[in-house]
Design an enzyme around this catalytic site. Sequence first.
Site, mmCIF file in Angstrom:
data_model
loop_
_atom_site.group_PDB
_atom_site.id
_atom_site.type_symbol
_atom_site.label_atom_id
_atom_site.label_comp_id
_atom_site.label_asym_id
_atom_site.label_seq_id
_atom_site.Cartn_x
_atom_site.Cartn_y
_atom_site.Cartn_z
ATOM 1 N N GLY A 167 0.821 -1.202 0.000
ATOM 2 C CA GLY A 167 0.000 0.000 0.000
ATOM 3 C C GLY A 167 0.859 1.257 0.000
ATOM 4 O O GLY A 167 1.930 1.319 -0.596
ATOM 5 N N GLY A 168 0.369 2.270 0.723
ATOM 6 C CA GLY A 168 1.081 3.545 0.783
ATOM 7 C C GLY A 168 2.485 3.416 1.339
ATOM 8 O O GLY A 168 3.358 4.228 1.012
ATOM 9 N N GLY A 402 22.936 12.354 -30.449
ATOM 10 C CA GLY A 402 22.440 12.937 -29.211
ATOM 11 C C GLY A 402 22.914 12.200 -27.975
ATOM 12 O O GLY A 402 23.053 12.795 -26.901
ATOM 13 N N ALA A 403 23.186 10.896 -28.103
ATOM 14 C CA ALA A 403 23.666 10.127 -26.952
ATOM 15 C C ALA A 403 25.034 10.623 -26.502
ATOM 16 O O ALA A 403 25.347 10.623 -25.301
ATOM 17 C CB ALA A 403 23.719 8.645 -27.301
#
Length: 512
Positions: A167-168, A402-403
Site C-alpha cells: 500500500g502507501g 544525441g547520446a
Amino acid sequence: MHRLRAERDALSAAIVAGSPEAVDRLRAQGKHTARERLALLLDPDSFTEIEMFRRHQARGRVDERRPHTDGVVAGSGTVDGRRVFVYAQDFTISGGSLGAAHAAKIHKVMDLAVAAGAPIIGLNDSGGARIQEGVPALDGYGGIFRRQVDASGVIPQISVVLGPCAGGAAYSPALADFTFMVRDTANMYLTGPDVVAAVTGERVGHAELGGADVHGSRSGVASFVHDDEESCLQDVRYLLSLLPSNNLEPPPAGPPRGASRDERPRLAEIVPVEPNRPYDIGLVVAELVDDGEYLEVHENWARNVLCALGRVDGEVVGVVGNQPLVLAGVLDAAAAQKAARFVRFCDAFGIPLVTLVDVPGFLPGTAQEYAGIIRHGAKLLYAYCEASVPRVQVILRKAYGGAYIVMDSRSIGADLSLAWPTNEIAVMGAEGAVNVLYRKELAAAADPAGLRAELLAEYVEQLTHPYYAAERGLVDDVIDPAHTRAAVARGLAMLRTKRKPGPRRKHGNVPL
C-alpha cells in the site's frame, strides 16, 4: 529506588524479549527480529533506543492490546564509528502495522537525523496502515513522506525491505536514495494479489507481483537485491562507507594510492579496437578504481548502463558507463532514468562524476518512442547539465549523435573531456553517414561497393579521426588507454575545490 529499578529492568527485558510465540513464527519464516537486525547493522553496543515505552492511545476495540514500542524500534547507533539513525519495524507486534504512535516514533527519529546531519536507515517489515486506527494511520504515512522529501539531498536515506511493504508504505522505499530487498521474504506493491484478482481478474503471487527480483530487474525500485538478511545488512554498511553523513560534509576518504602515476596497460586489452565488438565495462571500471573495488547500483535493471560508487586515489567517485555487453550499450528509457537518478544523487552529496562513453546512440523503435524515450533521455540531460560537482568524461570508442551529448559532453558542462585514440565522435556511424549523404551517387554508380569504400575512407579521414574533436576544443586530451586511471586522478585532484553557484530560482522543472 531499588524496587523501581527492578520493575523498570524487568519491563525493559520483557519488551526486548518480545512474545516467544510471535518470535518463533517469525523465525519459521527465515526472518530475524527487529532488534537482531539492528545488531547486524550497527556497531556492537552502539545503539541508543528512544521511546521504548511508547504505546498507542487509540480508543475502542483497538485498545485491547497496547504493546510497548507500538511495533517499531527506533534510535541511533554507529556504523564503523560514524553516527546513523535507524528505525526497524517489528512484525511480531501487530504485524508491524503503522498507527499514530508508531508513525510518531519514525517522525521523531527522522527529525533527529536531519538535526544531527546523519544518515537515516529504515528497516521495513510491515503489513501496512493499521486499519483499526483509521485516518491517523494515513496521516502518519504522510508525515513520513513529507520528512523524506524535506531530507532529500540533505542526508542519505536508505530503505531496507525485509518483509511485506504494501500500500502507501511502498512510497517510503521509492522516495529513499537507495533501497535494499531480500529474496523470498521481501514484497512491495501498492495493491496485493487479492485486490488485483478482484479488480482485474488476474491471478498473481506475492513474489511475481512485487518480489525482490521484480523490483531489482523490472521496475527499478530496488537498488540492491540479496539472498539473506545478513549479506543485505552487511552491504548497507559498505554503502555507508562510501557516503557522506550529509550534504555539507565530504564523503569519507581513504589513503592516497598514487593513482596519478599509475599505469594500467590491461585497459587496451579489455576494450577492442573494433567499434562493434562487445566487452564488459565493469572490467574497465575495476581498472580505474582503487583495488578494483566498486559498488554497482541497480546491477540487474537497465543493464545497458552501469552506475557505481568507488574510490580513485582514496576519494569517492560516482561512475557512469555504457555497457556494450547489453544492447551494444545504447541508451534507452530505463537506462536514462537509472543514470539520471544516480547523477542527481552524486551531485546532491558532492560526489565527483566520471563518465565512460562508448555509445552508439539511443535505442530506436516505436516501443521506445511510445515509452517516452525523449522525456526520459531529457532527464539524464537535465541531471548532467545541473550537476555542479567535478565531472570528467572519458570517451573510449563510439560517441554518436544525441547520446554523445547526453553522456556528459563538454557542451553540457563536463569539466574535463579525455578520449582514447580509438574515439569516434560523430553525428552517426561512418557507414550510416555515407549511406545518407551519398545515397543518389551510390545508386547511380557502376561499382557501388567500390565507391562506398572510397567515400567511407574519406569520411573517416576528414570527420571522425581521433583528433577531430580535440582540434576543435571539444576534447581536452587524447590519452594512452594505459594512462586513464592516472589522467582521471589528476583531473579530479585539479577539480577538487570546484565551486559552481546555481542560478537564482525556486527550483528547475525536471522533465519527470
